[in-house]
Scaffold this motif. Structure first.
Motif, short mmCIF file in Angstrom:
data_model
loop_
_atom_site.label_atom_id
_atom_site.label_comp_id
_atom_site.label_asym_id
_atom_site.label_seq_id
_atom_site.Cartn_x
_atom_site.Cartn_y
_atom_site.Cartn_z
N ASP A 297 0.73 -1.21 0.16
CA ASP A 297 0.05 -0.22 0.09
C ASP A 297 0.98 1.23 -0.05
O ASP A 297 1.92 1.04 0.37
N TYR A 298 0.56 2.42 -0.60
CA TYR A 298 1.09 3.43 -0.76
C TYR A 298 1.91 3.89 0.55
O TYR A 298 3.00 4.33 0.66
N LYS B 128 -9.53 -10.60 -3.45
CA LYS B 128 -9.47 -8.99 -3.54
C LYS B 128 -8.36 -8.34 -2.67
O LYS B 128 -8.05 -7.43 -2.48
N GLN C 241 -1.98 -9.19 -1.90
CA GLN C 241 -0.82 -8.49 -2.74
C GLN C 241 0.03 -9.62 -3.22
O GLN C 241 0.63 -10.26 -2.46
N ASN D 173 -3.76 -6.96 -7.04
CA ASN D 173 -4.16 -5.98 -5.72
C ASN D 173 -3.13 -5.31 -5.38
O ASN D 173 -3.02 -4.84 -3.94
N PRO E 63 -2.28 -1.32 -5.34
CA PRO E 63 -2.94 -0.12 -5.70
C PRO E 63 -2.24 1.01 -6.65
O PRO E 63 -1.06 0.82 -6.85
N PRO E 64 -3.01 1.64 -7.50
CA PRO E 64 -2.44 2.46 -8.61
C PRO E 64 -1.44 3.24 -8.08
O PRO E 64 -0.46 3.57 -8.94
N GLN E 65 -1.54 3.85 -6.95
CA GLN E 65 -0.51 4.79 -6.61
C GLN E 65 1.05 4.19 -6.28
O GLN E 65 1.85 4.62 -6.58
N THR E 66 0.78 2.88 -5.71
CA THR E 66 1.99 2.15 -5.83
C THR E 66 2.64 1.72 -6.96
O THR E 66 3.68 1.74 -7.56
#
Lengths: 428, 428
Positions: free
Chosen positions: A7-8, B226, B229, B255, B257-260
């Motif tokens: 996670d970020y 879901k 990761q 799984n 996140p887009p920011q990562t």
């Protein structure tokens, strides 16, 4: 819920802080615009083949044959490949332990490292030791290997000095006197010198030919020549080769203790081996066709053609910038970049602040939207407070250059018309 | 005098502490012996072409043509290259922005990432998104990219679980039930799963075919599917390709996140681009010739030949080890390695201590000196206290295998004769 490792909020803070302007906001916006169908001129990165530069024929023939060694036994091979390319392919295959598909030693193929050492000896007039030369996946990977070894932890400053000669982003060439001064400074301050010399073939004036930091160091004699630790980098990505996508490079170490060399080798071994085709390209770069070889004339013709055209483009570009309002630009003496200063009017700086952008980023984004020219804002390299630049490569095709500079000039005029008034900076 | 930045005492302590057994003491000694003229069988690293495995013809033809695009206009090209290789070369060149000499996007060529996504979809039966696939210079570079992003500092433990399936060094294959258990554990403990699946084509039994961690994860359904990761790795270096020297690989994120993903992209961009020829090999691996293509039969014949031979070699090797005194070895179900346990007699352990060596290193060094077989001591991978292994690849040529195993047996017999007595371990 607990954040997960990827996670970020869990990520390495140093990763989040990293900025790399060459492929930063401007590049991402340019990529978006390209997806939307806009014609983009990517001058943000020194990537000659992407802008139409043709590869040199001979090295491509040799590497193609190394990739397809079964052709060496094909009776028809002579119809499509010259005999010296065939001989060279056999030579390089004999240096591998299983062709291009086998890992090499983690420092690269010993035979290619020997060719690199011979090249350095011819260039500098001093012996070079293949054991102190490591082949890498391009120069930037080599720089990372060395920095990982030098930097001990987050609290560490970098104890080292970096020169890029010929220069990126400014396109300037260092004289022998400049280099002596730098080396004396490193000696006094106990600094490692990292010499990025990837543009050593890209020289566009005759007053300051390339001279390597290593040659100057060894010319200086003891105690300096025995004391200053130097790592020099070179690549197949620049020069008249421009083989960026092949990822071939090397670094050479001077005055580095053997125990340190062993540690660098150990760390390199975790990455197993640099890509082998890139190593062959490097061998070919340091050991090109010789007079009398069948491919010699063509090789010289192609190389000269590229260098002469780059020289003309350097001139067209800097003259073009200097003809624009509120733009001043040093002549691009070498490398692949122009670094014009843009004297932004106060109203433009205000408008940038309102838009939440650094002023030069604001200018470069407007330039991109208006013209499709994708550049790198000077703030990405660090610049004097209150002064603004952009970096562009001189790589667009020679025949496209006048139109590109005209398009830049038109944009810049309109920009200055919009933001400049009689209280403006440039009229003070 | 002050130490300089690249003096040994100044180096990053983590660099000094690093151990990499695969190219460690044994490998260095083997390289020395080779220089002295001894014949060395390098089974320390999975490097098939170095041990005589021939490259697959079709992908080499395609990449050779991509390296020499001027051949595509040569009227004689059809005499040495089949038409489907020519068509494929044109296809891949059309996916680049300037051929193999231009940097690609830092995530790799979008067109090849699309082919990878289609391959994953066919394999797993679930949609795969090219935007979550990054091409890399071999799988190990991908692992480094991800670990650099996860690990926040020196104080950090690794929050992540790693599986290698099929397994390295043990050569075991995980069942669907094993993978479910692992994924459930990752879910409960909030761990990222790094799935090294580079040996997915290397299966030598029929009971446990390869099943990807991603398929099992998605089969499990929410909430686990879901939540966990997962980063999965693949390469052109293994399988029946064995194109280690080309350095081509990818990782796929599930799984994350887009920011990562953006942060991983940013860091990748500093390395500019993975080597482009390696990306083409990857495209060819995930999109091989199809039935009806001119090169299809040959491609299948070559691939099958390699896999069937590896299967035979896995059998010869494990049977060979199991016929040796004080040696037990699980059957190599997959991957490229055998990992026999060597039951070292107390006298051998004592002798090792006297020589200042870890016992399995002592055994492997003696093996190397006596037979030229270069292995990796089990201690390099971590093993249960008081238990000793070695890792060897199953890659020596099939016809050389009986002689190699005979030579091993002879050495092991003599070793055991020397160090075993009636008070010895194996007689207790």
């Amino acid at each position: 819920m607990l954040p997960k490792a990827l996670d970020y909020e869990s990520l390495n803070e140093n990763v989040k802080k990293v900025q790399y302007a060459v492929r930063g906001e401007l590049y991402l916006r340019a990529s978006e615009l390209q997806k939307e169908g806009k014609k983009i001129i990517f001058t943000n990165v020194g990537n000659p083949h992407a802008l139409g530069q043709k590869p040199l024929t001979f090295p491509r023939q040799v590497v193609a044959l190394c990739q397809a060694p079964f052709l060496l036994d094909d009776p028809n091979v002579g119809l499509v490949f010259p005999v010296d390319a065939i001989a060279r392919a056999k030579h390089y295959l004999s240096l591998t332990s299983g062709g291009l598909g086998a890992y090499s030693d983690s420092r690269g193929l010993p035979g290619v490292r020997k060719e690199v050492a011979e090249f350095i000896e011819r260039r500098d007039g001093y012996r070079s030791d293949p054991e102190l030369i490591f082949l890498t996946d391009g120069a930037s990977k080599g720089v990372m290997q060395i920095l990982n070894t030098i930097i001990r932890g987050e609290q560490d400053g970098v104890r080292a000095m970096v020169i890029i000669n010929p220069g990126n982003p400014t396109g300037q060439c260092l004289s022998e006197a400049n280099l002596k001064e730098i080396l004396r400074f490193c000696y006094q301050e106990n600094l490692v010198l990292l010499g990025d010399e990837v543009y050593q073939q890209n020289i566009y004036q005759d007053e300051r030919p390339f001279i390597s930091a290593r040659k100057v160091l060894l010319d200086m004699g003891p105690p300096i020549s025995k004391a200053v630790q130097l790592v020099s980098f070179h690549t197949v990505s620049k020069g008249y080769w421009g083989e960026c996508g092949q990822r071939g490079g090397y670094f050479e170490m001077t005055n580095i203790p053997p125990q340190t060399v062993d540690e660098i080798y150990k760390v390199a071994s975790i990455s197993l081996s640099p890509n082998v085709p890139g190593q062959i390209f490097l061998g070919l770069m340091v050991n090109p066709p010789k007079p009398g070889d069948i491919s010699y004339d063509r090789f010289v013709r192609e190389s000269k053609g590229i260098l002469e055209s780059l020289r003309k483009r350097a001139r067209i570009m800097t003259d073009g910038f200097n003809s624009c309002r509120n733009v001043v630009c040093n002549f691009t003496e070498g490398a692949m970049y122009s670094f014009p200063q843009i004297r932004l009017p106060p109203k433009a700086i205000e408008a940038a602040k309102k838009a939440g952008k650094v002023p030069d980023v604001f200018y470069c984004l407007k330039l991109l939207e208006a013209t499709g020219i994708s550049t790198v804002p000077g703030s990405g390299f660090g610049q004097k407070e209150g002064v603004f630049h952009l970096r562009t490569t001189i790589l667009p095709a020679e025949e496209d250059m006048p139109a590109i500079m005209a398009s830049f000039k038109k944009f810049n005029d309109e920009f200055m018309d919009q933001y400049e008034d009689y209280g403006g900076y440039s009229r003070m």
